[in-house]
Design a protein around this motif. Sequence first.
Motif, PDB file in Angstrom:
ATOM      1  N   VAL A  46      -4.788  -4.292  -0.996  1.00 33.60           N
ATOM      2  CA  VAL A  46      -4.625  -3.111  -1.499  1.00 33.60           C
ATOM      3  C   VAL A  46      -5.441  -2.225  -2.401  1.00 33.60           C
ATOM      4  O   VAL A  46      -5.755  -1.105  -2.423  1.00 33.60           O
ATOM      5  CB  VAL A  46      -3.172  -3.017  -1.836  1.00 33.60           C
ATOM      6  CG1 VAL A  46      -2.652  -1.606  -2.563  1.00 33.60           C
ATOM      7  CG2 VAL A  46      -1.967  -3.448  -0.598  1.00 33.60           C
ATOM      8  N   LEU A  47      -5.747  -3.201  -3.475  1.00 31.02           N
ATOM      9  CA  LEU A  47      -6.544  -2.287  -4.579  1.00 31.02           C
ATOM     10  C   LEU A  47      -7.980  -2.274  -4.169  1.00 31.02           C
ATOM     11  O   LEU A  47      -8.706  -1.234  -4.297  1.00 31.02           O
ATOM     12  CB  LEU A  47      -6.749  -3.547  -5.628  1.00 31.02           C
ATOM     13  CG  LEU A  47      -5.376  -3.823  -6.622  1.00 31.02           C
ATOM     14  CD1 LEU A  47      -5.519  -4.791  -7.700  1.00 31.02           C
ATOM     15  CD2 LEU A  47      -4.743  -2.359  -7.040  1.00 31.02           C
ATOM     16  N   ASP A  48      -8.487  -3.158  -3.189  1.00 26.20           N
ATOM     17  CA  ASP A  48      -9.686  -3.021  -2.413  1.00 26.20           C
ATOM     18  C   ASP A  48      -9.577  -1.553  -1.449  1.00 26.20           C
ATOM     19  O   ASP A  48     -10.625  -0.892  -1.619  1.00 26.20           O
ATOM     20  CB  ASP A  48     -10.150  -4.133  -1.533  1.00 26.20           C
ATOM     21  CG  ASP A  48     -10.580  -5.324  -2.631  1.00 26.20           C
ATOM     22  OD1 ASP A  48     -10.810  -5.230  -3.641  1.00 26.20           O
ATOM     23  OD2 ASP A  48     -10.339  -6.398  -1.933  1.00 26.20           O
ATOM     24  N   TYR A  49      -8.536  -1.276  -0.792  1.00 25.73           N
ATOM     25  CA  TYR A  49      -8.397  -0.237  -0.054  1.00 25.73           C
ATOM     26  C   TYR A  49      -8.513   0.900  -0.770  1.00 25.73           C
ATOM     27  O   TYR A  49      -9.159   1.859  -0.452  1.00 25.73           O
ATOM     28  CB  TYR A  49      -7.154  -0.532   0.854  1.00 25.73           C
ATOM     29  CG  TYR A  49      -6.834   0.624   1.716  1.00 25.73           C
ATOM     30  CD1 TYR A  49      -7.406   0.569   2.941  1.00 25.73           C
ATOM     31  CD2 TYR A  49      -6.278   1.935   1.164  1.00 25.73           C
ATOM     32  CE1 TYR A  49      -7.075   1.831   3.935  1.00 25.73           C
ATOM     33  CE2 TYR A  49      -5.989   3.036   2.082  1.00 25.73           C
ATOM     34  CZ  TYR A  49      -6.689   2.947   3.364  1.00 25.73           C
ATOM     35  OH  TYR A  49      -6.521   4.047   4.213  1.00 25.73           O
ATOM     36  N   LEU A  64       0.936  -1.098  -0.174  1.00 27.03           N
ATOM     37  CA  LEU A  64      -0.022  -0.008  -0.005  1.00 27.03           C
ATOM     38  C   LEU A  64       0.858   1.231  -0.053  1.00 27.03           C
ATOM     39  O   LEU A  64       0.478   2.160  -0.785  1.00 27.03           O
ATOM     40  CB  LEU A  64      -1.030   0.141   1.001  1.00 27.03           C
ATOM     41  CG  LEU A  64      -1.650   1.201   1.296  1.00 27.03           C
ATOM     42  CD1 LEU A  64      -2.780   1.273   0.070  1.00 27.03           C
ATOM     43  CD2 LEU A  64      -2.820   1.022   2.679  1.00 27.03           C
ATOM     44  N   LYS A  65       1.990   1.290   0.701  1.00 24.88           N
ATOM     45  CA  LYS A  65       2.906   2.303   0.671  1.00 24.88           C
ATOM     46  C   LYS A  65       3.562   2.568  -0.512  1.00 24.88           C
ATOM     47  O   LYS A  65       3.610   3.715  -0.965  1.00 24.88           O
ATOM     48  CB  LYS A  65       3.942   2.209   1.783  1.00 24.88           C
ATOM     49  CG  LYS A  65       3.331   2.081   3.208  1.00 24.88           C
ATOM     50  CD  LYS A  65       3.034   3.535   3.643  1.00 24.88           C
ATOM     51  CE  LYS A  65       2.836   3.596   5.284  1.00 24.88           C
ATOM     52  NZ  LYS A  65       2.576   4.852   5.747  1.00 24.88           N
ATOM     53  N   LYS A  66       3.559   1.643  -1.345  1.00 18.67           N
ATOM     54  CA  LYS A  66       4.134   1.788  -2.672  1.00 18.67           C
ATOM     55  C   LYS A  66       3.411   2.485  -3.565  1.00 18.67           C
ATOM     56  O   LYS A  66       3.789   3.290  -4.446  1.00 18.67           O
ATOM     57  CB  LYS A  66       4.907   0.148  -3.123  1.00 18.67           C
ATOM     58  CG  LYS A  66       5.762  -0.249  -2.545  1.00 18.67           C
ATOM     59  CD  LYS A  66       6.388  -1.631  -3.081  1.00 18.67           C
ATOM     60  CE  LYS A  66       7.638  -1.805  -2.809  1.00 18.67           C
ATOM     61  NZ  LYS A  66       7.991  -3.431  -3.440  1.00 18.67           N
ATOM     62  N   LYS A  67       2.096   2.155  -3.313  1.00 13.51           N
ATOM     63  CA  LYS A  67       1.050   2.833  -3.947  1.00 13.51           C
ATOM     64  C   LYS A  67       0.868   4.310  -3.703  1.00 13.51           C
ATOM     65  O   LYS A  67       0.475   4.947  -4.432  1.00 13.51           O
ATOM     66  CB  LYS A  67      -0.526   2.177  -4.117  1.00 13.51           C
ATOM     67  CG  LYS A  67      -0.265   0.690  -4.621  1.00 13.51           C
ATOM     68  CD  LYS A  67      -0.406   0.737  -6.164  1.00 13.51           C
ATOM     69  CE  LYS A  67      -0.762  -0.376  -6.702  1.00 13.51           C
ATOM     70  NZ  LYS A  67      -1.069  -0.267  -8.221  1.00 13.51           N
ATOM     71  N   ASP A  68       0.840   4.610  -2.373  1.00 15.93           N
ATOM     72  CA  ASP A  68       0.448   5.875  -1.894  1.00 15.93           C
ATOM     73  C   ASP A  68       1.231   5.782  -0.649  1.00 15.93           C
ATOM     74  O   ASP A  68       0.806   5.509   0.457  1.00 15.93           O
ATOM     75  CB  ASP A  68      -1.129   6.148  -1.593  1.00 15.93           C
ATOM     76  CG  ASP A  68      -1.502   7.602  -1.200  1.00 15.93           C
ATOM     77  OD1 ASP A  68      -0.492   8.346  -0.906  1.00 15.93           O
ATOM     78  OD2 ASP A  68      -2.510   7.826  -1.150  1.00 15.93           O
TER      79      ASP A  68
END
Length: 280
Positions: A253-256, A35-39
């Motif tokens: 992560v995609l769901d979050y 998740l951190k890699k995404k945001d």
Amino acid sequence: MKRQAVIYLHGIGEQKAGYSHKSAEKLQETFVKLLKKKDASVSSPDLICREVVWAPITSDPQAELWRRVNSKHDLDMVKLRKFLISFAGDAIAYQKTGEGDEVYNEIDAKVQSVIDAVKNEYDGDDVEFTFVAHSLGSIIVSNYLYDHADDITATNLFTLGSPIAVWALRYGDPAKADSPTQVERPNGAWINILDDEDIIGYPLRELNPHYKKAVDMDYVTEIGGVISMGNPISHIGYWEDNNAIKPIAYKLVLDYLRIHQNKPYSKPAYLKYIRSLWNV
């Protein structure tokens, strides 16, 4: 508030409370890292992780069976015999017989109690459920979701080393197994994860057109460490293996991001990510 819950279901054997804790810790850690890699600005949200422990429902009768059959005979190959009683006994006991279906109903009620506990604990919140089920547990959760389709729909289903394909033989012809459980669409996913040396886990999509539509991917990978990788012992290695955990964590992560940032879920992109983990 919308929350994400992960429900674990074990397979055969004398499983005890806490069997999923290390897997849940690794899932949470991987989830946050991805998740951190995404945001990078996102705080570290906690997943709700719970487990279903259904083993005691079948283990006590199995122990009594062993006591009776061995009471007057000194049988050899005790460990293998007990394994067979556990493996076959769980599967046989769980079958619907039309004679009250006591074990089936007890296990179903055990799953329901875990779901109800999460709903009660987070009363007022909207909870999305992801199920991670190993071996016979995959059949249990599949039946549970089918039987309770009016009350609950899984956002995601991850089956690990699943013998559902073999179970389809109860219809005589696997092509007649035409009512697989369903996940939420268009945002849900059913990923069937198996090691190619796991003799208990089988692909599902080629059973028939109904399973091809219901299951998004048969993810054939390598599971286990030095001892279990590349042989049938891999069946017991799924819980803490990155090849199983990463597809689950990335989907969460995609769901979050969908839930909290309104980023639409892309099934092709998700499946592409899984393929990047292993040559599937």
